[in-house]
Design a protein around this motif. Structure first.
Motif, PDB file in Angstrom:
ATOM      1  N   PHE A  99       0.862  -1.183   0.000  1.00  0.00           N
ATOM      2  CA  PHE A  99       0.000   0.000   0.000  1.00  0.00           C
ATOM      3  C   PHE A  99       0.899   1.233   0.000  1.00  0.00           C
ATOM      4  O   PHE A  99       1.335   1.705   1.041  1.00  0.00           O
ATOM      5  CB  PHE A  99      -0.922  -0.012   1.228  1.00  0.00           C
ATOM      6  CG  PHE A  99      -1.895   1.135   1.286  1.00  0.00           C
ATOM      7  CD1 PHE A  99      -2.187   1.897   0.162  1.00  0.00           C
ATOM      8  CD2 PHE A  99      -2.537   1.458   2.475  1.00  0.00           C
ATOM      9  CE1 PHE A  99      -3.080   2.956   0.213  1.00  0.00           C
ATOM     10  CE2 PHE A  99      -3.437   2.514   2.544  1.00  0.00           C
ATOM     11  CZ  PHE A  99      -3.707   3.260   1.413  1.00  0.00           C
ATOM     12  N   LEU A 100       1.191   1.737  -1.202  1.00  0.00           N
ATOM     13  CA  LEU A 100       2.020   2.934  -1.346  1.00  0.00           C
ATOM     14  C   LEU A 100       1.080   4.132  -1.406  1.00  0.00           C
ATOM     15  O   LEU A 100       0.491   4.440  -2.439  1.00  0.00           O
ATOM     16  CB  LEU A 100       2.864   2.835  -2.611  1.00  0.00           C
ATOM     17  CG  LEU A 100       3.903   3.941  -2.844  1.00  0.00           C
ATOM     18  CD1 LEU A 100       4.829   4.099  -1.651  1.00  0.00           C
ATOM     19  CD2 LEU A 100       4.718   3.652  -4.099  1.00  0.00           C
ATOM     20  N   ASP A 101       0.930   4.790  -0.275  1.00  0.00           N
ATOM     21  CA  ASP A 101      -0.077   5.837  -0.103  1.00  0.00           C
ATOM     22  C   ASP A 101       0.560   7.208  -0.364  1.00  0.00           C
ATOM     23  O   ASP A 101       1.015   7.887   0.550  1.00  0.00           O
ATOM     24  CB  ASP A 101      -0.640   5.779   1.320  1.00  0.00           C
ATOM     25  CG  ASP A 101      -1.839   6.695   1.504  1.00  0.00           C
ATOM     26  OD1 ASP A 101      -2.381   7.158   0.484  1.00  0.00           O
ATOM     27  OD2 ASP A 101      -2.209   6.949   2.660  1.00  0.00           O
ATOM     28  N   TYR A 102       0.604   7.607  -1.636  1.00  0.00           N
ATOM     29  CA  TYR A 102       1.214   8.885  -1.987  1.00  0.00           C
ATOM     30  C   TYR A 102       0.241   9.717  -2.816  1.00  0.00           C
ATOM     31  O   TYR A 102      -0.799   9.234  -3.269  1.00  0.00           O
ATOM     32  CB  TYR A 102       2.523   8.677  -2.749  1.00  0.00           C
ATOM     33  CG  TYR A 102       2.375   8.055  -4.120  1.00  0.00           C
ATOM     34  CD1 TYR A 102       2.413   8.824  -5.274  1.00  0.00           C
ATOM     35  CD2 TYR A 102       2.191   6.676  -4.271  1.00  0.00           C
ATOM     36  CE1 TYR A 102       2.285   8.259  -6.535  1.00  0.00           C
ATOM     37  CE2 TYR A 102       2.057   6.098  -5.523  1.00  0.00           C
ATOM     38  CZ  TYR A 102       2.104   6.895  -6.651  1.00  0.00           C
ATOM     39  OH  TYR A 102       1.972   6.328  -7.892  1.00  0.00           O
ATOM     40  N   ASP A 103       0.584  11.000  -3.006  1.00  0.00           N
ATOM     41  CA  ASP A 103      -0.307  11.924  -3.710  1.00  0.00           C
ATOM     42  C   ASP A 103       0.483  12.742  -4.728  1.00  0.00           C
ATOM     43  O   ASP A 103       1.673  12.495  -4.964  1.00  0.00           O
ATOM     44  CB  ASP A 103      -1.033  12.829  -2.721  1.00  0.00           C
ATOM     45  CG  ASP A 103      -0.058  13.601  -1.825  1.00  0.00           C
ATOM     46  OD1 ASP A 103       1.158  13.613  -2.131  1.00  0.00           O
ATOM     47  OD2 ASP A 103      -0.503  14.182  -0.816  1.00  0.00           O
ATOM     48  N   ASP A 104      -0.188  13.735  -5.305  1.00  0.00           N
ATOM     49  CA  ASP A 104       0.455  14.575  -6.312  1.00  0.00           C
ATOM     50  C   ASP A 104       1.671  15.304  -5.750  1.00  0.00           C
ATOM     51  O   ASP A 104       2.664  15.511  -6.450  1.00  0.00           O
ATOM     52  CB  ASP A 104      -0.539  15.604  -6.851  1.00  0.00           C
ATOM     53  CG  ASP A 104      -1.741  14.971  -7.529  1.00  0.00           C
ATOM     54  OD1 ASP A 104      -1.649  13.779  -7.890  1.00  0.00           O
ATOM     55  OD2 ASP A 104      -2.761  15.658  -7.692  1.00  0.00           O
ATOM     56  N   GLY A 105       1.581  15.712  -4.480  1.00  0.00           N
ATOM     57  CA  GLY A 105       2.686  16.444  -3.875  1.00  0.00           C
ATOM     58  C   GLY A 105       3.961  15.620  -3.820  1.00  0.00           C
ATOM     59  O   GLY A 105       5.065  16.146  -4.048  1.00  0.00           O
ATOM     60  N   PHE A 106       3.834  14.319  -3.544  1.00  0.00           N
ATOM     61  CA  PHE A 106       5.027  13.465  -3.507  1.00  0.00           C
ATOM     62  C   PHE A 106       5.600  13.300  -4.913  1.00  0.00           C
ATOM     63  O   PHE A 106       6.823  13.304  -5.088  1.00  0.00           O
ATOM     64  CB  PHE A 106       4.686  12.107  -2.910  1.00  0.00           C
ATOM     65  CG  PHE A 106       5.864  11.180  -2.837  1.00  0.00           C
ATOM     66  CD1 PHE A 106       6.935  11.451  -2.002  1.00  0.00           C
ATOM     67  CD2 PHE A 106       5.915  10.026  -3.621  1.00  0.00           C
ATOM     68  CE1 PHE A 106       8.028  10.600  -1.931  1.00  0.00           C
ATOM     69  CE2 PHE A 106       6.995   9.181  -3.568  1.00  0.00           C
ATOM     70  CZ  PHE A 106       8.058   9.462  -2.716  1.00  0.00           C
ATOM     71  N   VAL A 107       4.744  13.157  -5.902  1.00  0.00           N
ATOM     72  CA  VAL A 107       5.232  13.050  -7.277  1.00  0.00           C
ATOM     73  C   VAL A 107       5.997  14.313  -7.650  1.00  0.00           C
ATOM     74  O   VAL A 107       7.057  14.244  -8.294  1.00  0.00           O
ATOM     75  CB  VAL A 107       4.064  12.805  -8.254  1.00  0.00           C
ATOM     76  CG1 VAL A 107       4.558  12.825  -9.691  1.00  0.00           C
ATOM     77  CG2 VAL A 107       3.385  11.476  -7.950  1.00  0.00           C
ATOM     78  N   LYS A 108       5.489  15.492  -7.237  1.00  0.00           N
ATOM     79  CA  LYS A 108       6.195  16.733  -7.522  1.00  0.00           C
ATOM     80  C   LYS A 108       7.560  16.763  -6.837  1.00  0.00           C
ATOM     81  O   LYS A 108       8.558  17.177  -7.443  1.00  0.00           O
ATOM     82  CB  LYS A 108       5.360  17.929  -7.067  1.00  0.00           C
ATOM     83  CG  LYS A 108       6.025  19.262  -7.348  1.00  0.00           C
ATOM     84  CD  LYS A 108       5.158  20.430  -6.885  1.00  0.00           C
ATOM     85  CE  LYS A 108       5.845  21.768  -7.175  1.00  0.00           C
ATOM     86  NZ  LYS A 108       5.011  22.912  -6.717  1.00  0.00           N
ATOM     87  N   SER A 109       7.610  16.305  -5.583  1.00  0.00           N
ATOM     88  CA  SER A 109       8.892  16.294  -4.873  1.00  0.00           C
ATOM     89  C   SER A 109       9.877  15.343  -5.532  1.00  0.00           C
ATOM     90  O   SER A 109      11.080  15.631  -5.590  1.00  0.00           O
ATOM     91  CB  SER A 109       8.679  15.902  -3.409  1.00  0.00           C
ATOM     92  OG  SER A 109       8.212  14.569  -3.288  1.00  0.00           O
ATOM     93  N   VAL A 110       9.401  14.219  -6.062  1.00  0.00           N
ATOM     94  CA  VAL A 110      10.265  13.280  -6.781  1.00  0.00           C
ATOM     95  C   VAL A 110      10.781  13.921  -8.067  1.00  0.00           C
ATOM     96  O   VAL A 110      11.973  13.845  -8.388  1.00  0.00           O
ATOM     97  CB  VAL A 110       9.507  11.975  -7.090  1.00  0.00           C
ATOM     98  CG1 VAL A 110      10.280  11.127  -8.090  1.00  0.00           C
ATOM     99  CG2 VAL A 110       9.264  11.186  -5.818  1.00  0.00           C
TER     100      VAL A 110
END
Length: 529
Positions: free
Chosen positions: A376-387
């Motif tokens: 269960f990789l619980d991530y959102d748009d903000g994490f994608v932006k940080s990556v």
């Protein structure tokens, strides 16, 4: 003829371009009775070789450089495979013009030889070349000898192809010929092929083979588990930089610290790929490595029952502590067979991985390939932006949960917008399911950047998500147009029922090789409920 074509370097560039612009993996070639390849690449190169003298040698060099079969070798020597007897093949080889054959064979750098290509002429071929003290392919650099251990009659006959320039040998787990060991000073890379259970003690055979190797630079045992004796032998190799295996035995001797200079533990290791390993074992392994700051590639796989969120957090933290920020360029932490996992009734608190747990990875600014899959990789748009902002050189990105948790995804189309804006080098993206929240972005946001690239010559991009909500699918045409606008290099889109394949150019196949950790079976989450 134009005077430019009288410059050998220009002609060589033209011929090399013919090869590089074609997709070798998809091309279908056939061989006529005259032995000519009629596929796009071979046909074009053959035609260019007949154009004029200036094109002859460069075209032949490319045509013969990499052979996926030994059939052309026997054809040049006059041996056919259409029912020719052993005696007839031997008679033909005894009178063959080896000088004429050498004109072609000296161009071969890579050769794949399978059992079906070698029978019935390999034994008389060996006899002729040994009598003349010659090598069939004197400048060969990589031999892929796909002859299983059960074929004892010509199992070790590969050494007649291996000359002074051999670098890499791909064989089934057998002892390495002393001719190769002693006569090939550049032989530093070995790949142990899968035996598919044909040996009664396969792991023992692999262990014996590894323990009798000379010091290597590369050992690919991706289909085999390494026993404790194998790990000990490999750890002592002073220049081993790449190790690939299906599993590390938990009984392997791993020193508690790398401080004993008399017993070095992988002192030069730069690339480690283990498809199945317990993270505590892998963690101790990394801590014992003499120079962990050298590690550039770290691909680790684990079974569904081996790793909860707490264990994953500790492992990621360890990687962040011991790997050098300027060295690590390829990281993967993957569940094996993610598309086939059934994980119902798992404790969410135990397996929920949050962006905060992955934060130590964001320091590796040189990262080019990043692949992470958990229960269960619980991530959102903000994490994608940080990556996207942390990894400006990112080429491939995988962030996936198992099918059961795809409906819990928080991703929206804005995550792709962030990747387009900050990921100017992306070629492969695989993300969780997309929700319809913020769907209006396809009307309000457009590309205002170009990343300083010529899009018509840039590698193609593939985008895949594990499905999407129906509101996105209902606006298929607008979504596709928007993605093409923000990703000018996109050639493949797979978002639920939205499937687009652009013929503009082929994608770089090395980014998605056949096998772990880069391939996943994408399915609709509803199919696994």
């Amino acid at each position: 003829m134009h005077r430019c074509l009288q410059i050998p370097e220009i002609v060589e560039q033209i011929v090399e371009h013919i090869r590089s612009t074609c997709d070798i993996t998809e091309e279908q070639t056939v061989v006529t009775r005259k032995g000519r390849h009629l596929g796009t690449i071979q046909g074009t190169l053959f035609s260019s070789a007949l154009t004029c003298r200036q094109f002859l040698e460069p075209s032949l060099n490319v045509l013969w450089r990499n052979l996926d079969s030994a059939a052309p070798i026997f054809f040049v020597l006059g041996v056919r495979r259409d029912g020719q007897s052993d005696e007839e093949a031997a008679r033909i080889l005894e009178i063959a013009d080896l000088g004429r054959a050498s004109y072609y064979f000296c161009r071969i750098r890579t050769l794949r030889a399978a059992r079906r290509d070698l029978y019935p002429a390999i034994l008389p071929l060996e006899k002729v070349y040994r009598q003349n003290r010659l090598k069939v392919t004197p400048y060969l650099q990589h031999l892929y000898w796909d002859v299983p251990a059960t074929c004892k009659s010509f199992l070790h006959k590969y050494d007649i192809f291996c000359g002074f320039h051999l670098i890499r040998l791909s064989v089934h787990p057998i002892g390495i010929s002393h001719v190769v060991k002693n006569g090939c000073p550049d032989f530093k890379e070995i790949e142990l092929l899968n035996e598919y259970g044909s040996l009664p003690d396969l792991d023992g055979t692999v262990s014996w083979c590894i323990r009798h190797l000379y010091p290597m630079h590369v050992v690919d045992a991706y289909a085999h588990e390494l026993r404790p004796g194998s790990v000990t032998a490999l750890a002592a190799m002073p220049s081993l930089r790449h190790l690939s295996t299906v599993a590390l035995s938990p009984r392997s001797h791993i020193p508690s610290s790398p401080d004993d200079p008399s017993r070095p533990f992988f002192p030069s290791l730069r690339e480690l790929r283990v498809r199945r390993v317990m993270t505590d074992v892998c963690g101790r392994f990394l801590q014992a490595v003499e120079n962990p700051g050298l590690i550039q590639q770290l691909n680790i796989g684990y079974e569904p029952t081996d790793l909860g969120a707490a264990e994953l957090e500790r492992f990621v933290s360890l990687v962040g502590d011991i790997c050098a920020q300027s060295s690590l360029t390829n990281f993967a932490l993957m569940l094996t067979e993610i598309g086939k996992i059934v994980t119902k009734n798992l404790d969410e608190a135990t397996y929920r991985v949050t962006p905060e747990m992955l934060k130590p990875l964001l320091q590796f600014s040189k990262l080019e390939l990043c692949h992470i899959s958990t229960h269960f990789l619980d991530y959102d748009d903000g994490f994608v932006k940080s990556v996207a902002t942390a990894f400006p050189n990112l080429v491939t990105l995988t962030l996936l949960s198992v099918p059961e948790h795809q409906k819990r995804s928080k991703l929206t189309l804005r995550s792709l917008y962030f990747l387009a804006k900050h990921g100017g080098k992306l070629e492969d993206v695989r993300l969780n399911r997309l929700t319809a929240q913020g769907l209006e972005i396809i009307d309000t946001e457009r590309r205002t950047w170009d990343h300083g690239r010529r899009f018509d010559t840039s590698p193609g991009l593939g985008i895949r998500t594990w499905g999407a909500e129906s509101e996105i699918l209902h606006q298929e045409n607008k979504v596709i147009a928007w993605l093409v606008n923000i990703f000018p290099t996109v050639v493949e889109i797979s978002i639920g029922r939205i499937e687009v394949h652009c013929p503009r150019e082929s994608r770089r196949r090395y980014l998605s090789p056949i096998g772990w950790p880069f391939t996943h079976k994408f399915v609709d989450p509803s199919d696994t409920a």
